[in-house]
Design a protein around this motif. Structure first.
Motif, PDB file in Angstrom:
ATOM      1  N   ARG A 137      21.216  96.752  65.250  1.00 44.83           N
ATOM      2  CA  ARG A 137      22.202  95.519  65.379  1.00 44.83           C
ATOM      3  C   ARG A 137      22.692  95.145  66.449  1.00 44.83           C
ATOM      4  O   ARG A 137      23.462  95.968  66.751  1.00 44.83           O
ATOM      5  CB  ARG A 137      22.311  95.576  64.205  1.00 44.83           C
ATOM      6  N   ASP A 138      23.740  93.954  66.504  1.00 47.25           N
ATOM      7  CA  ASP A 138      25.238  93.719  67.522  1.00 47.25           C
ATOM      8  C   ASP A 138      25.933  94.446  66.684  1.00 47.25           C
ATOM      9  O   ASP A 138      26.324  94.749  65.466  1.00 47.25           O
ATOM     10  CB  ASP A 138      25.328  92.386  67.321  1.00 47.25           C
ATOM     11  N   THR A 179      18.691  93.384  70.891  1.00 46.94           N
ATOM     12  CA  THR A 179      19.329  93.691  68.683  1.00 46.94           C
ATOM     13  C   THR A 179      17.881  93.307  68.448  1.00 46.94           C
ATOM     14  O   THR A 179      17.216  92.028  68.104  1.00 46.94           O
ATOM     15  CB  THR A 179      20.894  93.145  69.308  1.00 46.94           C
ATOM     16  N   GLN A 181      17.391  92.321  64.387  1.00 40.41           N
ATOM     17  CA  GLN A 181      17.473  90.960  63.485  1.00 40.41           C
ATOM     18  C   GLN A 181      17.559  91.853  61.737  1.00 40.41           C
ATOM     19  O   GLN A 181      16.299  93.031  61.867  1.00 40.41           O
ATOM     20  CB  GLN A 181      16.718  89.885  63.156  1.00 40.41           C
ATOM     21  N   ASP A 182      18.576  91.006  61.163  1.00 44.64           N
ATOM     22  CA  ASP A 182      18.407  92.123  60.034  1.00 44.64           C
ATOM     23  C   ASP A 182      17.671  90.833  58.484  1.00 44.64           C
ATOM     24  O   ASP A 182      16.996  91.860  57.938  1.00 44.64           O
ATOM     25  CB  ASP A 182      19.687  91.318  58.808  1.00 44.64           C
ATOM     26  N   GLY A 183      16.779  90.049  59.202  1.00 41.15           N
ATOM     27  CA  GLY A 183      15.938  89.274  58.155  1.00 41.15           C
ATOM     28  C   GLY A 183      16.864  88.403  57.901  1.00 41.15           C
ATOM     29  O   GLY A 183      18.158  88.237  56.883  1.00 41.15           O
ATOM     30  N   ASP A 184      15.902  87.182  56.883  1.00 40.66           N
ATOM     31  CA  ASP A 184      16.768  86.644  55.827  1.00 40.66           C
ATOM     32  C   ASP A 184      16.526  87.167  54.300  1.00 40.66           C
ATOM     33  O   ASP A 184      16.832  86.851  53.056  1.00 40.66           O
ATOM     34  CB  ASP A 184      15.679  84.462  55.543  1.00 40.66           C
ATOM     35  N   SER A 188      14.994  94.122  56.390  1.00 37.98           N
ATOM     36  CA  SER A 188      14.790  93.679  57.971  1.00 37.98           C
ATOM     37  C   SER A 188      13.146  94.073  57.945  1.00 37.98           C
ATOM     38  O   SER A 188      12.846  94.432  57.147  1.00 37.98           O
ATOM     39  CB  SER A 188      15.254  95.299  58.654  1.00 37.98           C
ATOM     40  N   THR A 220       9.120  87.558  63.760  1.00 36.68           N
ATOM     41  CA  THR A 220      10.894  87.240  64.058  1.00 36.68           C
ATOM     42  C   THR A 220      10.536  86.267  64.808  1.00 36.68           C
ATOM     43  O   THR A 220      11.125  85.649  65.944  1.00 36.68           O
ATOM     44  CB  THR A 220      11.489  88.175  64.979  1.00 36.68           C
ATOM     45  N   LYS A 223      10.962  87.529  68.245  1.00 34.98           N
ATOM     46  CA  LYS A 223      12.339  87.445  68.826  1.00 34.98           C
ATOM     47  C   LYS A 223      12.112  88.573  68.816  1.00 34.98           C
ATOM     48  O   LYS A 223      13.641  89.506  69.620  1.00 34.98           O
ATOM     49  CB  LYS A 223      13.485  87.013  68.263  1.00 34.98           C
ATOM     50  N   GLN A 224      11.417  90.238  68.202  1.00 31.87           N
ATOM     51  CA  GLN A 224      12.286  91.649  68.087  1.00 31.87           C
ATOM     52  C   GLN A 224      11.361  92.090  68.371  1.00 31.87           C
ATOM     53  O   GLN A 224      10.424  91.371  67.867  1.00 31.87           O
ATOM     54  CB  GLN A 224      12.642  91.197  66.666  1.00 31.87           C
TER      55      GLN A 224
END
Length: 248
Positions: A137-138, A179, A181-184, A188, A220, A223-224
């Motif tokens: 993650r960031d 990086t 994503q944590d996901g919605d 994750s 994603t 994106k990931q």
């Protein structure tokens, strides 16, 4: 017909670490949820030991890794899963415990846990050493951290690794330098896919991570991309052996 079960169905141990409640940075929602899912997945897969710990300080993490190294001495397969913040400094990767302040770049050596330290804990396992990091993650510390040397490199995401021990795989939730994503949802995208494929009976661990990669890319919108570093030999190495066929 128990003789049909592969030889590597031996002793399997796992350590699941998840850090959400950071004291000196914004807390993360998903890691503790992800850790609980992975611990449940590995327990249901019949692992002999699954030690799940969350929100540990640096000192507590070192103790847990030391104890886990004792457990891996008699293990054929050893797995460490970590969810939380990670950071790359000068090409080396570090897991960030919940009590880290990281006021300056050199604090990482004292306040964080190097990936090498985790690899030492799984090294005694005979068949497979697997480290899974949902830690790309960031990094909130990167923006406020003082640089002791202007040229010291602090990367985005985690740095690429080449394991030196044989039969070692290191799986990232996102490719080096990117990086995740944590996901919605509550988990994750990476952990959702892991829980679906990783412990499929008889499925080689490398193919399992291939399915994980495909699913995360899809979920994603490309994106990931999860990535696996390290190599294994020619034999299939499933985390869970093919279930023996019951005969009447």
């Amino acid at each position: 017909l128990f003789g049909a079960e592969p030889a590597f169905a031996g002793n399997r141990v796992a350590l699941v670490l998840a850090n959400s409640a950071y004291r000196h940075a914004p807390s993360l929602t998903n890691p503790v949820n992800d850790g609980a899912v992975m611990a449940k997945t590995l327990k249901e897969a019949g692992f002999d030991t699954v030690d799940y710990r969350h929100d540990l300080s640096a000192q507590e993490t070192r103790r847990v890794l030391r104890d886990f190294a004792d457990a891996t001495r008699n293990a054929d397969i050893a797995v460490v899963y970590y969810a939380g913040h990670g950071i790359e400094v000068e090409g080396s990767n570090y897991l960030i415990p919940v009590d880290a302040k990281l006021e300056r770049d050199t604090d990482v050596y004292d306040e964080a846990l190097s990936l090498d330290r985790v690899l030492v804990a799984v090294e005694p396992a005979k068949q497979l050493r697997l480290v899974i990091l949902d830690a790309c993650r960031d990094n909130p510390f990167g923006k406020t951290m003082k640089r002791t040397i202007a040229t010291r490199g602090i990367g985005r995401g985690l740095a690429q690794v080449e394991p030196t021990s044989p039969n070692t795989l290191i799986a990232y939730s996102a490719k080096a330098g990117f990086t995740a994503q944590d996901g919605d949802g509550a988990n994750s995208p990476f952990t959702v896919a892991l829980s679906k494929y990783l412990t499929t009976p008889g499925l080689d661990v490398r193919r399992a991570f291939g399915f994980v990669r495909d699913e995360v890319l899809k979920s994603t919108g490309n994106k990931q991309e999860p990535f696996v570093y390290g190599s294994l030999g020619g034999d299939d190495v499933p985390l869970v052996p093919t279930r023996p066929i019951a005969t009447g």
